[in-house]
Design an enzyme around this catalytic site. Structure first.
Site, PDB file in Angstrom:
ATOM      1  N   ALA A  11     -22.776 -21.482 -47.990  1.00  0.00           N
ATOM      2  CA  ALA A  11     -23.295 -20.209 -47.491  1.00  0.00           C
ATOM      3  C   ALA A  11     -22.673 -19.810 -46.147  1.00  0.00           C
ATOM      4  O   ALA A  11     -22.873 -18.697 -45.679  1.00  0.00           O
ATOM      5  CB  ALA A  11     -24.814 -20.281 -47.351  1.00  0.00           C
ATOM      6  N   CYS A  12     -21.906 -20.700 -45.542  1.00  0.00           N
ATOM      7  CA  CYS A  12     -21.313 -20.471 -44.221  1.00  0.00           C
ATOM      8  C   CYS A  12     -19.865 -20.013 -44.368  1.00  0.00           C
ATOM      9  O   CYS A  12     -19.042 -20.699 -44.982  1.00  0.00           O
ATOM     10  CB  CYS A  12     -21.383 -21.762 -43.410  1.00  0.00           C
ATOM     11  SG  CYS A  12     -20.459 -21.725 -41.871  1.00  0.00           S
ATOM     12  N   GLY A  13     -19.543 -18.869 -43.766  1.00  0.00           N
ATOM     13  CA  GLY A  13     -18.184 -18.343 -43.839  1.00  0.00           C
ATOM     14  C   GLY A  13     -17.151 -19.268 -43.231  1.00  0.00           C
ATOM     15  O   GLY A  13     -16.068 -19.459 -43.796  1.00  0.00           O
ATOM     16  N   ARG A  16     -16.578 -22.117 -45.636  1.00  0.00           N
ATOM     17  CA  ARG A  16     -15.756 -21.668 -46.778  1.00  0.00           C
ATOM     18  C   ARG A  16     -14.305 -21.497 -46.368  1.00  0.00           C
ATOM     19  O   ARG A  16     -13.384 -21.876 -47.106  1.00  0.00           O
ATOM     20  CB  ARG A  16     -16.303 -20.363 -47.364  1.00  0.00           C
ATOM     21  CG  ARG A  16     -17.625 -20.507 -48.094  1.00  0.00           C
ATOM     22  CD  ARG A  16     -17.988 -19.246 -48.888  1.00  0.00           C
ATOM     23  NE  ARG A  16     -17.926 -18.029 -48.095  1.00  0.00           N
ATOM     24  CZ  ARG A  16     -18.935 -17.506 -47.411  1.00  0.00           C
ATOM     25  NH1 ARG A  16     -20.103 -18.122 -47.391  1.00  0.00           N
ATOM     26  NH2 ARG A  16     -18.782 -16.379 -46.739  1.00  0.00           N
TER      27      ARG A  16
END
Length: 116
Positions: A11-13, A16
């Site tokens: 969920a963390c940019g 990712r």
């Protein structure tokens, strides 16, 4: 390099982006979704040693209950921080990448390149 692990939150940019950067470099890391897997005290202590950091250094405050739990208080002990991180894995900042060359909290993602 095949011995690469990323402690990842999909969920963390930044997490990712770090995973994508590793893959762009031809590395398929072992992906540990630590929010699902959780932490043990031994894991966190080993990771902190590899990072050469304290639990306070990897405490995630933004988007967590760190303030409410008193973890941002300078008097909060290392043991208290680690215990809280075990109970609430979201309290650990991400992503953390570990390779044979060392470990780093990869914020920004490009810090992972220093470990390759």
């Amino acid at each position: 390099m095949t011995d690469v692990t990323i402690y990842h939150n999909p969920a963390c940019g930044t997490s990712r982006n770090t995973l994508a950067l590793l893959r762009e470099k031809g590395i398929e890391p072992r992906v540990v979704e630590y929010l699902k897997a959780g932490w043990t005290k031994d894991q966190l202590q080993d990771l902190l040693k590899r990072l050469d950091r304290s639990a306070r250094d990897i405490l995630r405050v933004r988007g967590t209950e760190a303030h409410e739990l008193g973890l941002t208080d300078p008097a909060a002990s290392e043991d208290a921080l680690i215990a809280a991180m075990i109970l609430q894995p979201i309290l650990v900042e991400r992503p953390i990448v570990v390779t044979p060359k060392g470990a780093a909290l990869c914020r920004p993602a490009e810090l992972a390149l220093t470990l390759l």
